[in-house]
Design an enzyme around this catalytic site. Structure first.
Site, PDB file in Angstrom:
ATOM      1  N   ARG A 140      34.970  -6.507 -13.169  1.00 38.20           N
ATOM      2  CA  ARG A 140      34.650  -6.568 -14.528  1.00 38.20           C
ATOM      3  C   ARG A 140      36.166  -6.610 -15.159  1.00 38.20           C
ATOM      4  NH1 ARG A 140      30.189  -8.354 -14.099  1.00 38.20           N
ATOM      5  NH2 ARG A 140      28.476  -7.359 -15.172  1.00 38.20           N
ATOM      6  N   GLU A 189      35.558 -11.729 -22.760  1.00 39.49           N
ATOM      7  CA  GLU A 189      35.200 -12.964 -22.080  1.00 39.49           C
ATOM      8  C   GLU A 189      34.399 -13.741 -23.363  1.00 39.49           C
ATOM      9  OE1 GLU A 189      32.495 -12.081 -18.979  1.00 39.49           O
ATOM     10  OE2 GLU A 189      34.410 -11.696 -17.834  1.00 39.49           O
ATOM     11  N   HIS A 242      34.211 -16.171 -15.080  1.00 39.08           N
ATOM     12  CA  HIS A 242      32.703 -15.199 -14.570  1.00 39.08           C
ATOM     13  C   HIS A 242      31.635 -16.161 -13.879  1.00 39.08           C
ATOM     14  CE1 HIS A 242      31.020 -11.266 -15.763  1.00 39.08           C
ATOM     15  NE2 HIS A 242      30.383 -11.741 -14.456  1.00 39.08           N
TER      16      HIS A 242
HETATM   17  C1  GLV Z   1      27.525 -10.450 -13.059  1.00 36.19           C
HETATM   18  O1  GLV Z   1      28.558 -10.137 -13.223  1.00 36.19           O
HETATM   19  C2  GLV Z   1      26.561  -9.293 -12.841  1.00 36.19           C
HETATM   20  O2  GLV Z   1      26.917  -8.241 -13.063  1.00 36.19           O
HETATM   21  O3  GLV Z   1      25.379  -9.568 -12.382  1.00 36.19           O
END
Ligand code: GLV
Length: 333
Positions: free
Chosen positions: A235, A264, A283
């Site tokens: 993250r 983001e 991401h």
């Molecule tokens: C993606 O980042 C998730 O946490 O599934």
């Protein structure tokens, strides 16, 4: 019994959507951009079940606005930092996530980024397309070796271990730092400082919590080797982007590759975007068709179970079912 009301905050892949529709008649936010907070609250008010994505911030205010009838929050992600899980627990609401099915995809993405950063793939692609390739040269765009190097994995849960498994095939020595996790795939447990001092590659696999916010800060980066490559597929909030910018710009470390940022999307005026030694992608850790299909299915299974009053197959706050809570502080993904 009246028919349960459900809100799904975006179109999710068919396997999950079809499962929900077999049982219920959900309201779905059909636009590509996520609902704003006001829109979300408006549309979710009075629902019994909420299926949300990591782009939705489900805090206690949102839960209270939805109302006390809310029986389940199902997040289509393994990370649940966008949901105030403690607030949900206080309200007796189980929160579901989608672990396991995205482990391989995320570990693959970690390796793709690690290789790209080490071998300067993105920079080399730009170089060639800008017409700068005039000849093969012994010292053109030299990168870092994998074989014989040391990989340090921070957070040794499912994804961290899948990364260690892949590293075996590259003849890397693997260290990890993660409270309580048992050794696997030839990886050795070490304290954080040892990991940072000895690793040529450092890969982050911890969830975002108050304990891990800006874990990667100026001090952390100052302990890394000058040839080191940092990869974050966890993250964005785990990393202090200003500190990273400084470390990359001053060549304190060799390169970084980020699958995740904070916020983001990353604003286009972010100073990280000007750096040649920083790869950033939007991401995409779990972004394969099969993985997203499976994530939608798991999210739907959690939603349906919650609405039927059954235990969620994947619940991050099982203490709502019994008083026992045994989650560790740093955790894994
Ligand atoms: C993606 O980042 C998730 O946490 O599934």
């Amino acid at each position: 019994m009246t028919r349960p009301k459900i809100f799904i905050t975006r179109f999710i892949p068919d396997p999950g959507l079809n499962l929900v529709k077999e049982h219920f008649l959900p309201d779905i936010w059909v636009q590509d951009l996520p609902p704003s907070r006001t829109e979300l609250v408006e549309l979710a008010r009075g629902v019994d079940g909420l299926l949300c994505l990591l782009t939705d911030n489900i805090d206690c205010e949102v839960m209270d606005a939805i109302g006390p009838q809310l029986k389940v929050i199902s997040n289509m992600a393994v990370g649940v930092d966008n949901v105030d899980v403690a607030a949900a627990t206080l309200r007796g609401i189980p929160v579901g996530n989608t672990p396991g099915v995205l482990t391989d995809a995320t570990a693959d993405q970690t390796f793709a980024l690690m290789l790209s950063a080490a071998r300067r793939i993105v920079e080399a692609d730009r170089f060639l397309k800008a017409g700068k390739w005039v000849t093969w040269h012994p010292s053109l765009l030299l990168g870092a070796d994998f074989a014989g190097s040391t990989l340090g994995i921070i957070g040794f849960g499912r994804i961290g271990q899948a990364v260690a498994k892949r590293a075996q095939g590259f003849d890397m020595r693997v260290l990890y730092h993660s409270p309580y996790a048992k050794p696997a795939y030839g990886a050795h447990p070490v304290d954080l400082d040892t990991l940072l001092h000895e690793s040529d590659f450092v890969s982050i696999h911890v969830p975002l919590k108050s304990e891990t916010k800006h874990l990667v800060n100026a001090e952390f980066l100052s302990k890394m080797k000058p040839n080191a490559v940092l990869v974050n597929t966890a993250r964005g909030g785990v990393l202090d982007q200003n500190a990273l910018h400084h470390a990359l710009k001053s060549n304190q470390i060799f390169a970084a590759a980020l699958d995740v940022t904070d916020p983001e999307p990353l604003p286009m005026d972010s100073s990280l975007l000007e750096l040649e030694n920083c790869i950033i992608v939007p991401h995409l850790g779990s972004a394969s068709k099969k993985t997203r299909d499976m994530m939608s299915l798991l999210a739907a299974q959690n939603l349906v179970a919650g609405l039927k009053g059954e235990r969620l197959p994947n619940c991050v706050n099982p203490e709502v079912y019994n008083a026992l809570s045994s989650r560790n502080s740093i955790g894994t993904m």
